[in-house]
Design an enzyme around this catalytic site. Sequence first.
Site, short mmCIF file in Angstrom:
data_model
loop_
_atom_site.label_atom_id
_atom_site.label_comp_id
_atom_site.label_asym_id
_atom_site.label_seq_id
_atom_site.Cartn_x
_atom_site.Cartn_y
_atom_site.Cartn_z
N SER A 16 46.46 68.81 49.17
CA SER A 16 46.28 67.37 49.00
C SER A 16 45.01 67.02 49.77
O SER A 16 44.88 67.35 50.95
CB SER A 16 47.49 66.64 49.58
OG SER A 16 47.11 65.32 49.91
N ASP B 103 48.83 60.14 39.78
CA ASP B 103 49.77 59.18 40.36
C ASP B 103 49.39 57.73 40.05
O ASP B 103 50.22 56.94 39.60
CB ASP B 103 49.81 59.32 41.90
CG ASP B 103 50.66 60.50 42.33
OD1 ASP B 103 51.41 61.05 41.48
OD2 ASP B 103 50.57 60.88 43.51
N ARG C 136 41.33 52.87 55.08
CA ARG C 136 42.46 52.07 54.58
C ARG C 136 42.34 50.58 54.84
O ARG C 136 42.64 49.77 53.95
CB ARG C 136 43.79 52.61 55.13
CG ARG C 136 43.98 54.09 54.95
CD ARG C 136 43.77 54.55 53.52
NE ARG C 136 43.83 56.00 53.43
CZ ARG C 136 43.35 56.72 52.43
NH1 ARG C 136 42.75 56.13 51.41
NH2 ARG C 136 43.45 58.03 52.43
N ASP D 247 49.32 56.33 55.27
CA ASP D 247 48.43 55.43 54.53
C ASP D 247 49.18 54.23 53.98
O ASP D 247 48.66 53.13 53.93
CB ASP D 247 47.71 56.20 53.42
CG ASP D 247 46.66 57.13 54.01
OD1 ASP D 247 46.12 56.79 55.09
OD2 ASP D 247 46.40 58.19 53.42
N1 ARG Z 1 46.45 62.88 58.50
C1 ARG Z 1 45.36 62.02 58.16
C2 ARG Z 1 45.69 60.59 58.45
O1 ARG Z 1 46.81 60.22 58.43
C3 ARG Z 1 44.89 62.22 56.74
C4 ARG Z 1 45.84 61.74 55.68
C5 ARG Z 1 45.45 62.05 54.25
N2 ARG Z 1 45.34 63.47 54.02
C6 ARG Z 1 45.39 64.09 52.85
N3 ARG Z 1 45.13 65.37 52.86
N4 ARG Z 1 45.63 63.46 51.74
O2 ARG Z 1 44.82 59.81 58.70
#
Ligand code: ARG
Length: 408
Positions: A176, A16, A96, A125
């Site tokens: 993911s 990506d 983040r 995110d």
């Molecule tokens: N649900 C979690 C959050 O929002 C993790 C997000 C990323 N998860 C992922 N498998 N890419 O903080």
Amino acid sequence: MSKKGKVVLAYSGGLDTSVAVVWLKEQGYDVITMTADVGQQAVDLESAKSKALRTGAEKAYVLDLKKQFVEKFVWPSLKANGMYQSVYPLNSALSRPLIAEVMAEIAKKEGAVAVAHGCTGKGQDQVRIEVCTNALNPELAVLAPVRDWHFSREAEMEYARAHGIPVQATHASPYSIDDNIWGRSIECGILEDPWNEPPSDAYTLTCEPHDAPDQPEHVEILFEKGIPVALDGVRMDGPALIDKLNLQAGKHGVGRIDMLEDRLVGFKSREVYECPAAMTLITAHRALETLTLDKRVLAAKKELEVKFGELTYEGYWFSPLKDAINAFIDETQQYVNGVVKVRLYKGMAVVRGMKSGKSIYSETLATYSENDAFDHSAAVGFIKIWGLPIKTWRQVHESKEAIEIPAQ
Ligand code: ARG
């Protein structure tokens, strides 16, 4: 210099964000990539850098942010026993604001007009990075190519091939994944049906609890002002301590979490986490607080911890309420000093002992032995006054009611 100016892109080296380099260039930007090492497992920083440059970035930053991440984000969260919905130790959410902060700094240094990220329009995110960036530097535009380009997966791969971006021929992970030193988040694929038990191939940091060693292992964690500074008497810095504990607790299957969580963007999603060090440290830290903090401070802190978790999850890291909560928490943590002994065994981290020079537990008050220093006679007057409001109430309102006792 291109017509739109420079953009700083958060770059993982994956498909990506590699496609995003080319796409942003096509939109008229000069692309500077930023790859952050926050302790993720499979990070090959040098190849991320060369891939970014090969793909068309004019400059590629690769930064080891582990220490910053731990000291400025993970430790404040641990001091707050930070969890979202009492379950998720915020591992992904915590990285983040750091990424946003570092991108904003690079943008300033490089004279960039925008930052960009590879998040989709469905996750949180994107919200975190954009809210944090806007808070830190409202002049920076934030671009979200993956959200905007409307490629199907196939079209994206086609685009990548057409632009000479290597597309992995090997079988891609069915999940993911997002990971860093504080834990690993796993979603998608078979996990999307909450009825499905997470398969063991979802995990890489923890073993199945039933396959864990039959012998328990104890670890002694020394805390100073709420922060862990030594394991089994050996002092080490934050990243080293977390790395060590991830291995040690992971070997015992500690830190697996399976959660149906309420996303900020309005729907529920199922996510699996493995956070061996985080879960061990939060368990130990919470216990040490029970030994060193006053009852009402503990109660007030518990409420603020919930708020802390929500604010972090929801992208409000740089908010005034988060700052105010941190000030309260830091005030409490100056007393959270001591050693906690934790037993790691078959998926569980259980506190088996603790001691502190700042303990407010008094054995002479608590004991039932002859050394008892508690004034038993004081209980009489205390009970009279403590019970007085209820006694008064019932005398006024319920004096005529009596429980009927059947005749024998
Ligand atoms: N649900 C979690 C959050 O929002 C993790 C997000 C990323 N998860 C992922 N498998 N890419 O903080």
